[in-house]
Design a protein around this motif. Structure first.
Motif, PDB file in Angstrom:
ATOM      1  N   GLU A 100       0.822  -1.217   0.000  1.00 14.81           N
ATOM      2  CA  GLU A 100       0.000   0.000   0.000  1.00 14.81           C
ATOM      3  C   GLU A 100       0.853   1.263   0.000  1.00 14.81           C
ATOM      4  N   THR A 101       2.119   1.145   0.372  1.00 10.54           N
ATOM      5  CA  THR A 101       2.997   2.320   0.428  1.00 10.54           C
ATOM      6  C   THR A 101       3.719   2.563  -0.890  1.00 10.54           C
ATOM      7  N   ILE A 102       3.679   1.579  -1.801  1.00 16.48           N
ATOM      8  CA  ILE A 102       4.401   1.704  -3.074  1.00 16.48           C
ATOM      9  C   ILE A 102       3.566   2.510  -4.068  1.00 16.48           C
ATOM     10  N   ASN A 103       4.131   3.601  -4.549  1.00 16.75           N
ATOM     11  CA  ASN A 103       3.457   4.492  -5.486  1.00 16.75           C
ATOM     12  C   ASN A 103       4.194   4.490  -6.820  1.00 16.75           C
ATOM     13  N   SER A 104       3.466   4.488  -7.912  1.00 18.67           N
ATOM     14  CA  SER A 104       4.067   4.528  -9.243  1.00 18.67           C
ATOM     15  C   SER A 104       4.034   5.959  -9.781  1.00 18.67           C
ATOM     16  N   TYR A 105       5.222   6.508 -10.029  1.00  9.58           N
ATOM     17  CA  TYR A 105       5.286   7.845 -10.630  1.00  9.58           C
ATOM     18  C   TYR A 105       5.139   7.761 -12.130  1.00  9.58           C
ATOM     19  N   ASN A 106       5.801   6.774 -12.717  1.00 12.85           N
ATOM     20  CA  ASN A 106       5.620   6.477 -14.135  1.00 12.85           C
ATOM     21  C   ASN A 106       5.894   4.990 -14.344  1.00 12.85           C
ATOM     22  N   ALA A 107       5.974   4.568 -15.585  1.00 13.12           N
ATOM     23  CA  ALA A 107       6.100   3.142 -15.883  1.00 13.12           C
ATOM     24  C   ALA A 107       7.371   2.519 -15.316  1.00 13.12           C
ATOM     25  N   HIS A 108       8.403   3.334 -15.085  1.00 11.59           N
ATOM     26  CA  HIS A 108       9.685   2.788 -14.640  1.00 11.59           C
ATOM     27  C   HIS A 108      10.091   3.216 -13.235  1.00 11.59           C
ATOM     28  N   LEU A 109       9.417   4.197 -12.675  1.00 12.19           N
ATOM     29  CA  LEU A 109       9.801   4.702 -11.353  1.00 12.19           C
ATOM     30  C   LEU A 109       8.691   4.516 -10.331  1.00 12.19           C
ATOM     31  N   ASP A 110       9.000   3.755  -9.283  1.00 13.87           N
ATOM     32  CA  ASP A 110       8.141   3.623  -8.115  1.00 13.87           C
ATOM     33  C   ASP A 110       8.835   4.305  -6.941  1.00 13.87           C
ATOM     34  N   TYR A 111       8.052   4.700  -5.954  1.00 16.43           N
ATOM     35  CA  TYR A 111       8.669   5.319  -4.782  1.00 16.43           C
ATOM     36  C   TYR A 111       7.855   5.022  -3.531  1.00 16.43           C
ATOM     37  N   ILE A 112       8.522   5.132  -2.392  1.00 14.58           N
ATOM     38  CA  ILE A 112       7.881   5.034  -1.088  1.00 14.58           C
ATOM     39  C   ILE A 112       8.208   6.307  -0.324  1.00 14.58           C
ATOM     40  N   ALA A 113       7.181   7.051   0.046  1.00  9.48           N
ATOM     41  CA  ALA A 113       7.382   8.288   0.793  1.00  9.48           C
ATOM     42  C   ALA A 113       7.794   7.984   2.225  1.00  9.48           C
ATOM     43  N   GLY A 114       8.517   8.929   2.838  1.00 10.79           N
ATOM     44  CA  GLY A 114       8.950   8.734   4.214  1.00 10.79           C
ATOM     45  C   GLY A 114       7.873   9.047   5.222  1.00 10.79           C
ATOM     46  N   GLY A 115       6.916   9.871   4.816  1.00 14.87           N
ATOM     47  CA  GLY A 115       5.867  10.274   5.734  1.00 14.87           C
ATOM     48  C   GLY A 115       6.252  11.550   6.461  1.00 14.87           C
ATOM     49  N   SER A 116       5.268  12.248   6.995  1.00 16.96           N
ATOM     50  CA  SER A 116       5.525  13.493   7.707  1.00 16.96           C
ATOM     51  C   SER A 116       4.758  13.491   9.021  1.00 16.96           C
TER      52      SER A 116
END
Length: 299
Positions: A100-116
């Motif tokens: 649930e924390t994995i976000n897709s920015y585009n077809a090749h880049l995923d990211y996990i935010a650190g949170g605030s």
């Protein structure tokens, strides 16, 4: 909950496999190259560089995972102009599945935010460590690069993660305190692992003289005092439009791809990708080292 987690994991793996089939990425059996991007002090533009560096790798058809390790105070999602529902903080607190924390920015880049909005210091329990090990182990099998955007400075846990990755990129600026802190960080890393590949990026450079004063000064100090060879990946000039990009919540290489600093970042990425890379240890050495560090510290 277990059924939901299984379905989320299945969707994630299917999406990654589809991407690999479409782009002809490397074999699933080879493991991701792990990279920690660090600085001795805050405010040097490290996160901005991490985001755009990851994007450049993605533009080269690499499957990239960018992880904001500044838990509770992360901001890679802000630079990417997105508002993820869950973050690494939520996972560590047991409030979300990792999928649930994995976000897709585009077809090749995923990211996990650190949170605030971190209210208390995060406790790294044995259970937290084991869960992270499992996550990183899975990611190594599904990505070409895992980029860790580390929090500024050094803590016991960040040093352990840095000690396990394949490469470390150190970001510094011409400010004397930044240079001193960058050297201290590099010295500490080398004292713990003399073989660790170290790379230098100088940010906010005004002219060639400053470039020489920072990159080559750090490189000379490492070689002369610690007998350690380092790689200068390149320099990024001071550019007022970076502030514009941050306000627009858009990576600067996307907002102005033809700007000098964007071209410099592209060249830095190409230099990094062109450096010879050969694992001198067993393929799972990242996880093995990480487990060793964390388990030793938890006794």
């Amino acid at each position: 909950m277990n059924d939901q987690a299984a379905k989320l994991r299945q969707r994630m793996v299917q999406a990654i496999d589809q991407s690999r089939n479409e782009t002809g990425a490397r074999s699933y059996l080879s493991l991701a190259r792990t990279v920690a991007i660090v600085s001795g002090k805050g405010g040097v533009g490290k996160t901005n560089i991490s985001v755009n560096f990851a994007l450049e790798l993605a533009r080269n058809h690499k499957k990239v995972m960018l992880i904001d390790m500044d838990v509770g105070m992360g901001n890679i999602h802000i630079i990417l102009g997105q508002q993820p529902k869950f973050s690494l903080k939520d996972y560590l607190l047991g409030e979300a599945f990792i999928e649930e924390t994995i976000n897709s920015y585009n077809a090749h880049l995923d990211y996990i935010a650190g949170g605030s909005g971190l209210d208390d210091i995060m406790e790294w329990t044995n259970d937290t460590v084991r869960r992270l090990m499992s996550v990183f182990e899975d990611m190594q099998k599904t990505y070409d690069y895992i980029i860790f955007d580390m929090g500024a400075g050094a803590t016991k846990r960040t040093i352990e993660l840095i000690g396990a990755v394949d490469d470390v990129i150190v970001v510094a600026t011409p400010e004397p305190t930044s240079i001193t802190d960058a050297y201290s960080m590099m010295k500490y890393i080398v004292m713990n692992d003399p073989t660790k590949p170290l790379h230098i990026i100088t940010n906010r450079v005004q002219n060639n003289k400053q470039m020489q004063q920072v990159s080559h000064r750090l490189q000379y100090a490492m070689k002369n005092f610690l007998k350690k060879e380092t790689t200068i990946l390149g320099n990024l000039q001071e550019d007022p439009f970076i502030t514009e990009a941050v306000i627009a919540q858009k990576p600067f290489t996307e907002l102005k791809p033809n700007a000098t600093i964007s071209k410099q970042l592209t060249q830095i990425t190409q230099t990094f990708m062109g450096n010879p890379f050969e694992r001198v240890e067993e393929p799972n050495h990242f996880i093995r080292k990480l487990k060793g560090f964390f388990m030793k510290g938890s006794r």
